[in-house]
Design a protein around this motif. Structure first.
Motif, mmCIF file in Angstrom:
data_model
loop_
_atom_site.group_PDB
_atom_site.id
_atom_site.type_symbol
_atom_site.label_atom_id
_atom_site.label_comp_id
_atom_site.label_asym_id
_atom_site.label_seq_id
_atom_site.Cartn_x
_atom_site.Cartn_y
_atom_site.Cartn_z
ATOM 1 N N ASP A 133 0.820 -1.216 0.000
ATOM 2 C CA ASP A 133 0.000 0.000 0.000
ATOM 3 C C ASP A 133 0.848 1.258 0.000
ATOM 4 O O ASP A 133 0.456 2.290 -0.535
ATOM 5 N N SER A 134 1.979 1.205 0.660
ATOM 6 C CA SER A 134 2.946 2.306 0.621
ATOM 7 C C SER A 134 4.319 1.690 0.406
ATOM 8 O O SER A 134 4.666 0.689 1.027
ATOM 9 N N SER A 135 5.060 2.255 -0.506
ATOM 10 C CA SER A 135 6.339 1.675 -0.917
ATOM 11 C C SER A 135 7.458 2.652 -0.634
ATOM 12 O O SER A 135 7.634 3.635 -1.343
ATOM 13 N N HIS A 136 8.211 2.381 0.439
ATOM 14 C CA HIS A 136 9.284 3.266 0.888
ATOM 15 C C HIS A 136 10.644 2.626 0.601
ATOM 16 O O HIS A 136 10.816 1.427 0.726
ATOM 17 N N THR A 164 6.276 5.486 -3.169
ATOM 18 C CA THR A 164 5.803 6.464 -2.187
ATOM 19 C C THR A 164 6.870 7.502 -1.856
ATOM 20 O O THR A 164 6.633 8.693 -2.017
#
Length: 174
Positions: A133-136, A164
């Protein structure tokens, strides 16, 4: 192997060439991973983590670690070091060659305490984190209560991407 190349063992690799290639899940899933005496370890094309270490991670100054093309099946990492790696148990000595390239999620995901000594040759390039869902942190994802990562001044960390934020380095640590 359709599943894990290894799962939860301790590996002490000395004066050897070891390859974990094209496993359906993890390449190396280890409690301890120790690489010494001119060894070369390759983790390439594994579906989940290329290498997952939960206890001790040590590479001496004569050895090479290549981690590439891993994590095609989801939100994993080329090299994952967890919070069990503390108190000097995460060490890459001067002279070691570490290449973390072209993985399909974060190249290096660190939740432990790891020191790449000055003079270690560290290259982290071409990793793309577009999973979850969030790609850091395409290159490095450094996160967690005890996460502490020391990098050598000659490290090459570039041309990574995260959807993200933190294309090359994402640091979310206390």
């Amino acid at each position: 192997h359709r599943g894990n190349g290894s799962n939860g063992s301790h590996f002490k690799i000395s004066n050897s060439d070891v390859n974990f290639i094209e496993n359906g899940s993890h390449g190396i899933s280890a409690g301890e991973l120790t690489i010494t005496d001119g060894s070369t370890v390759v983790s390439d094309g594994n579906g989940m983590y290329g290498i997952y270490v939960s206890s001790e991670f040590y590479v001496d100054g004569t050895s090479t670690l290549d981690v590439t093309h891993n994590s095609s099946k989801g939100d994993f990492a080329g090299l994952k070091i967890t919070s069990g790696v503390t108190d000097g148990k995460g060490t890459v000595k001067s002279g070691a060659k570490i290449n973390i390239t072209d993985n399909y999620c974060s190249g290096l995901s660190n939740n432990g305490v790891v020191v790449f000594e000055e003079g270690a040759e560290l290259t982290i390039t071409g990793n793309i984190n577009d999973k979850g869902d969030s790609s850091h942190g395409g290159g490095i994802y450094n996160s967690g209560d005890i996460a502490n990562l020391t990098l050598p001044s000659n490290a090459v960390i570039c041309n990574n991407h995260a959807v993200t934020d933190g294309d090359d380095i994402f640091n979310n640590s206390n």
